[in-house]
Design a protein around this motif. Structure first.
Motif, mmCIF file in Angstrom:
data_model
loop_
_atom_site.group_PDB
_atom_site.id
_atom_site.type_symbol
_atom_site.label_atom_id
_atom_site.label_comp_id
_atom_site.label_asym_id
_atom_site.label_seq_id
_atom_site.Cartn_x
_atom_site.Cartn_y
_atom_site.Cartn_z
ATOM 1 N N ASN A 55 0.841 -1.176 0.000
ATOM 2 C CA ASN A 55 0.000 0.000 0.000
ATOM 3 C C ASN A 55 0.890 1.246 0.000
ATOM 4 O OD1 ASN A 55 -1.861 2.003 0.414
ATOM 5 N ND2 ASN A 55 -2.894 0.983 2.102
ATOM 6 N N LEU A 56 0.772 2.047 -1.024
ATOM 7 C CA LEU A 56 1.599 3.239 -1.173
ATOM 8 C C LEU A 56 1.315 4.258 -0.073
ATOM 9 C CD1 LEU A 56 3.653 4.795 -2.872
ATOM 10 C CD2 LEU A 56 1.772 5.619 -4.270
ATOM 11 N N GLU A 57 0.071 4.415 0.289
ATOM 12 C CA GLU A 57 -0.293 5.383 1.314
ATOM 13 C C GLU A 57 0.355 5.035 2.653
ATOM 14 O OE1 GLU A 57 -4.243 7.291 3.478
ATOM 15 O OE2 GLU A 57 -4.480 5.737 1.959
ATOM 16 N N GLU A 58 0.331 3.763 3.023
ATOM 17 C CA GLU A 58 0.963 3.337 4.285
ATOM 18 C C GLU A 58 2.459 3.628 4.255
ATOM 19 O OE1 GLU A 58 0.108 -0.766 4.942
ATOM 20 O OE2 GLU A 58 -2.042 -0.433 5.198
ATOM 21 N N VAL A 60 4.068 5.963 2.483
ATOM 22 C CA VAL A 60 4.299 7.406 2.558
ATOM 23 C C VAL A 60 4.112 7.904 3.983
ATOM 24 C CG1 VAL A 60 3.424 9.653 1.805
ATOM 25 C CG2 VAL A 60 3.772 7.833 0.132
ATOM 26 N N VAL A 61 3.070 7.436 4.653
ATOM 27 C CA VAL A 61 2.828 7.831 6.045
ATOM 28 C C VAL A 61 3.977 7.363 6.933
ATOM 29 C CG1 VAL A 61 1.323 7.428 8.038
ATOM 30 C CG2 VAL A 61 0.332 7.979 5.824
#
Length: 165
Positions: A55-58, A60-61
């Motif tokens: 998951n890209l969002e995870e 980045v976070v």
């Protein structure tokens, strides 16, 4: 309808040629899209290296959290460094020593004066006077390069030398 079949039969070489051209164009587009997709996949792998999630969002976070932790650590280190710098300014940093002959009847340079100063020229001048039958040691405090006690010529010389460092 038969008319339509006749027309297709008459123009079949042109239709085949057109369909072949469209097929070649689609093959070229497919090859260029495959290359672009391969480049994008390589960039994605570089971005996601070292992570187990897809998951890209995870990711980045997670990286933003690491950046915040690094900022906090840098600020902490800067504060500690400033504290240490302030403490170092209070340490002895400027030292000067002079040996001299205080009395004519003593054979060599046994007397001495030492200036020990910090960054603000605060500290002490220690003087040892050695004579044939006795010796005496004096300590005179120095505040901002000035002593409230009278300094001998040698003590003033060693103080000036230390302050110039």
């Amino acid at each position: 309808m038969e008319n339509l079949f006749e027309m297709v039969k008459d123009f079949s070489p042109y239709i085949i040629l057109g369909l072949t051209a469209i097929t070649l164009i689609l093959i070229i587009v497919l090859i260029s899209m495959s290359r672009a997709l391969g480049k994008l996949e390589n960039r994605y792998r570089k971005l996601m290296r070292g992570t187990t999630t897809k998951n890209l969002e995870e990711s980045v976070v997670e990286y933003l959290d690491k950046i915040d932790e690094a900022k906090a650590m840098v600020e902490s280190c800067n504060g500690r460094m400033n504290e240490i710098d302030d403490r170092i300014k209070q340490c002895v940093q400027k030292i000067s020593v002079i040996r001299y002959k205080a009395f004519e009847d003593v054979g060599s340079d046994l007397s001495f004066s030492i200036a020990l100063l910090n960054d603000n020229n605060n500290g002490v001048v220690v003087t040892g006077i050695f004579g044939r039958n006795e010796s005496t040691t004096y300590a005179k405090p120095i505040d901002k390069g000035i002593s409230r006690y009278d300094l001998s010529e040698e003590e003033q010389q060693v103080l000036n030398d230390a302050m110039s460092k």
